[in-house]
Design a protein around this motif. Sequence first.
Motif, PDB file in Angstrom:
ATOM      1  N   GLN A 550      15.750  51.998  73.977  1.00 29.37           N
ATOM      2  CA  GLN A 550      16.334  52.791  72.899  1.00 29.37           C
ATOM      3  C   GLN A 550      17.413  53.731  73.431  1.00 29.37           C
ATOM      4  O   GLN A 550      18.461  53.918  72.798  1.00 29.37           O
ATOM      5  CB  GLN A 550      15.233  53.581  72.175  1.00 29.37           C
ATOM      6  CG  GLN A 550      14.318  52.695  71.336  1.00 29.37           C
ATOM      7  CD  GLN A 550      13.142  53.457  70.749  1.00 29.37           C
ATOM      8  OE1 GLN A 550      12.849  54.585  71.170  1.00 29.37           O
ATOM      9  NE2 GLN A 550      12.467  52.853  69.787  1.00 29.37           N
ATOM     10  N   LEU A 553      20.462  51.744  74.030  1.00 30.26           N
ATOM     11  CA  LEU A 553      21.168  51.393  72.800  1.00 30.26           C
ATOM     12  C   LEU A 553      22.026  52.542  72.278  1.00 30.26           C
ATOM     13  O   LEU A 553      23.022  52.321  71.591  1.00 30.26           O
ATOM     14  CB  LEU A 553      20.164  50.965  71.728  1.00 30.26           C
ATOM     15  CG  LEU A 553      19.662  49.516  71.839  1.00 30.26           C
ATOM     16  CD1 LEU A 553      18.508  49.270  70.893  1.00 30.26           C
ATOM     17  CD2 LEU A 553      20.805  48.549  71.558  1.00 30.26           C
ATOM     18  N   GLU A 554      21.652  53.750  72.606  1.00 31.58           N
ATOM     19  CA  GLU A 554      22.474  54.887  72.205  1.00 31.58           C
ATOM     20  C   GLU A 554      23.821  54.865  72.922  1.00 31.58           C
ATOM     21  O   GLU A 554      24.831  55.312  72.386  1.00 31.58           O
ATOM     22  CB  GLU A 554      21.739  56.189  72.507  1.00 31.58           C
ATOM     23  CG  GLU A 554      20.496  56.397  71.661  1.00 31.58           C
ATOM     24  CD  GLU A 554      19.766  57.680  72.029  1.00 31.58           C
ATOM     25  OE1 GLU A 554      20.284  58.418  72.912  1.00 31.58           O
ATOM     26  OE2 GLU A 554      18.699  57.945  71.455  1.00 31.58           O
ATOM     27  N   PRO A 557      25.477  50.496  71.692  1.00 36.13           N
ATOM     28  CA  PRO A 557      24.927  49.923  70.444  1.00 36.13           C
ATOM     29  C   PRO A 557      25.445  48.525  70.139  1.00 36.13           C
ATOM     30  O   PRO A 557      24.860  47.819  69.319  1.00 36.13           O
ATOM     31  CB  PRO A 557      25.386  50.929  69.376  1.00 36.13           C
ATOM     32  CG  PRO A 557      26.607  51.571  69.956  1.00 36.13           C
ATOM     33  CD  PRO A 557      26.369  51.632  71.434  1.00 36.13           C
ATOM     34  N   ASP A 558      26.522  48.137  70.789  1.00 40.07           N
ATOM     35  CA  ASP A 558      27.088  46.813  70.533  1.00 40.07           C
ATOM     36  C   ASP A 558      26.610  45.758  71.519  1.00 40.07           C
ATOM     37  O   ASP A 558      27.147  44.650  71.548  1.00 40.07           O
ATOM     38  CB  ASP A 558      28.613  46.890  70.586  1.00 40.07           C
ATOM     39  CG  ASP A 558      29.106  47.384  71.934  1.00 40.07           C
ATOM     40  OD1 ASP A 558      28.301  47.989  72.684  1.00 40.07           O
ATOM     41  OD2 ASP A 558      30.290  47.168  72.250  1.00 40.07           O
ATOM     42  N   HIS A 563      19.428  44.731  72.001  1.00 35.97           N
ATOM     43  CA  HIS A 563      18.741  44.528  70.715  1.00 35.97           C
ATOM     44  C   HIS A 563      17.715  43.406  70.823  1.00 35.97           C
ATOM     45  O   HIS A 563      16.584  43.537  70.321  1.00 35.97           O
ATOM     46  CB  HIS A 563      19.772  44.192  69.634  1.00 35.97           C
ATOM     47  CG  HIS A 563      20.608  45.354  69.210  1.00 35.97           C
ATOM     48  ND1 HIS A 563      20.164  46.330  68.343  1.00 35.97           N
ATOM     49  CD2 HIS A 563      21.891  45.703  69.547  1.00 35.97           C
ATOM     50  CE1 HIS A 563      21.119  47.225  68.142  1.00 35.97           C
ATOM     51  NE2 HIS A 563      22.190  46.870  68.864  1.00 35.97           N
ATOM     52  N   ARG A 588      18.292  47.895  62.513  1.00 32.57           N
ATOM     53  CA  ARG A 588      19.213  48.585  63.414  1.00 32.57           C
ATOM     54  C   ARG A 588      20.286  47.621  63.930  1.00 32.57           C
ATOM     55  O   ARG A 588      21.462  47.976  64.029  1.00 32.57           O
ATOM     56  CB  ARG A 588      18.439  49.174  64.596  1.00 32.57           C
ATOM     57  CG  ARG A 588      19.338  49.951  65.560  1.00 32.57           C
ATOM     58  CD  ARG A 588      18.639  50.311  66.865  1.00 32.57           C
ATOM     59  NE  ARG A 588      17.539  51.226  66.659  1.00 32.57           N
ATOM     60  CZ  ARG A 588      16.255  50.912  66.785  1.00 32.57           C
ATOM     61  NH1 ARG A 588      15.908  49.660  67.104  1.00 32.57           N
ATOM     62  NH2 ARG A 588      15.308  51.811  66.601  1.00 32.57           N
ATOM     63  N   ALA A 592      24.493  47.536  63.476  1.00 33.90           N
ATOM     64  CA  ALA A 592      25.271  47.776  64.694  1.00 33.90           C
ATOM     65  C   ALA A 592      26.525  46.903  64.706  1.00 33.90           C
ATOM     66  O   ALA A 592      26.601  45.894  63.990  1.00 33.90           O
ATOM     67  CB  ALA A 592      24.414  47.475  65.920  1.00 33.90           C
TER      68      ALA A 592
END
Length: 727
Positions: A550, A553-554, A557-558, A563, A588, A592
Amino acid sequence: MAAEVLEMSGNGELEQTSAMDVTEDPPPPPPEISEENGGAAVVPEAPADPDSLSEAPAADNAERAGLPSDFECLWTAANNNPQDFTSWTDLLQYCEQEGNFTASRRALEAFLARYPLCYGYWKKYADLERRAGDNSKAEEVCIRGLKAISLSVDLWIHYINLLLGTLDMNLSDSPERIRSVFEDAVVAAGLDFHSDRLWDLYVEWEKEQGNMKKAAAVLDRVLKVPTQLYNTHYDKFKENLNNNPPKEVLSSEEYEELRALCRQSQKAERAEQAQEVEEERPPGEEEPTTPEGTDSEELMQKIREQALLHRDKVYQDNEAEVRKRWHFEEAIKRPYFHVKPLDRLQLQAWHSYLDWEIAELNGDHKDPAAQSDPNQEGTEESEVTPQHHEASTGDSVARDDCRVRILFERCLIACALYEEVWTRYIQYLEPQSVDVKRAVYKRACEIHLHNKPNIHMQWATFEERHGNFTEARRVLEALEKNVPGLVVVRIRRAALERRAGQLDQSEALLTEAVAASKEKPTLHAFYSIKLARLLLKVGSNPSRARSVLQEALEISPDNDKLHLNLLELEASGDPRASAEAVQECVTRALAAPLTSHAKLLLSQRGLQFAEEYSGSIKSVLSVYEEHQKLLNEIGKTKREAENGDEDPQKLSKNEDSSTVAAAEEVPPTMPQVPITNPPPSVIGTDTSAQAGYGAYSSWYQQPQYGSYGGYGYQNTWNYNQAYYPPC
């Protein structure tokens, strides 16, 4: 060896050395055997330069005051760019021109620590110390040089001449010390094809000491060694034997044996002659006798003939061995060390020579002389050239193994910057002790190949295989220091700690890598996935693994791989407790900035999870509706692009046209859902390992979900139309 008649000059060029005049080369023996270098040529990668040496501490004020004016400038240039060989030779040449002892010593020490195979500079260093009046220091320099390059005939001769010029030969132990050094020299370099000058110097020195027997014994030994000037040694032996009484040349045992044999033969001949002359001798006249204890010149000549007859076989066998090697030796044009890469043909020439010598040891080649006489057995005279297809003695096998190792050492002088040659040598030494192989790894990694990761990782694997985790850990740490930022090294270190049972240390290494790579999103994501896998699969800590992904991902995010891994982490838990978390991951991902292809994969995986584990049909329909919306959006985008409303080049290259086509065919009143087979677990599968440790060019290559199991996500469900009635 041939390299010994060439020496690096101060500017890095080659110049002739005058250490000792070389005897005129004999004409090559007739090429009875013609072997061409076979096999496809391999173009080696240009050797990477070693990493920068850490600069030596600055000299104190007193020393600095005694250095030449331009020394510091040249010294800094060499140490800041230590892989630049020219900067070092410029520094050394300047120090030599200035004649400054302190500067020269400092420069030579630093240079030889990095380039110990440049034997000419060891000689210059020893001469520098001798001119300064420190003979013991000069001797120490020679010994250090010989440890680094023991095959250097020039350096052995230089060391011996140093001892001859400094030792008091009137002392009883001085001759024995010189003889001991000669023995060390011929053991270390005597099997080299170009070692003739060393053998000649040994013979001449024994003659000067008045030890004709020992000189002849040395010649006897070299008669069995295939060298470039093999025929001159036999000529010298014949000359010594013909110009001196055999008793002073041959060993006592051989002389007495040949004398008894020749006397017996002579007595038999005289007995036959006596019968013929007995009838003609006047009555009462006795046969003349030779004084007791004296040998006639005729007997001496017979002894000489027998001694040479005994050695003719040795010489012929040795000539055959020379003939076999002549073609390979002529193909080698650069036997000395240089930082410049070898050309393809030179590298191939070394490999061909090694192939042949190893095949000789293993008995894969047959000797032409042996084929002509299959019943001939190996004799004492020909034990230098044992026939490997026959029963070889332990001594002959050991001697041939020594020849192979000598050839490898010669090759490593010219090819010191090539990992492949070091690796091949270590593979050849596999039956040897651990310490022998460790010593080769140490030379390769700590002297010549600072920046070559493969050989260092092989060394670490070797140490770990033998239970030496501490040394394996040290090797990888040193490599990471020399080549910072190399991903495979950090992964190897983490894996080593895990196998050693140090899970906390393995986790700490990956955590450190994650923290240090935040400015590089792609690398940060890679390390985060590795850390999450370790925490989930080995540490059994899904909550920490989830936090790692997580947080990643911050930052990225792409990144579809993050993911996918987070989705698989959630799906791998208790299905009754994971449904909400799985759908949250899908939501989520769909929000994204991912490609249409990635969104479709994640949506399909969420739909599959709901179908297999959901306890309510409403939740299944809800997920299905969202998936249908995504399919319609992708299809609409595709149609707009085909109609010219949007540039097709802007669409994702990863978009699957068959999936979109399937979506376009779905009737608006009869929704269909693609059937899916479960994809392989992303977080449980390290795809980078499929291509070996080094295949990190495909870090993020995941299995194509569309083709998993032979079905593919693009296929539509063929269930009853009313299974999911239109909403």
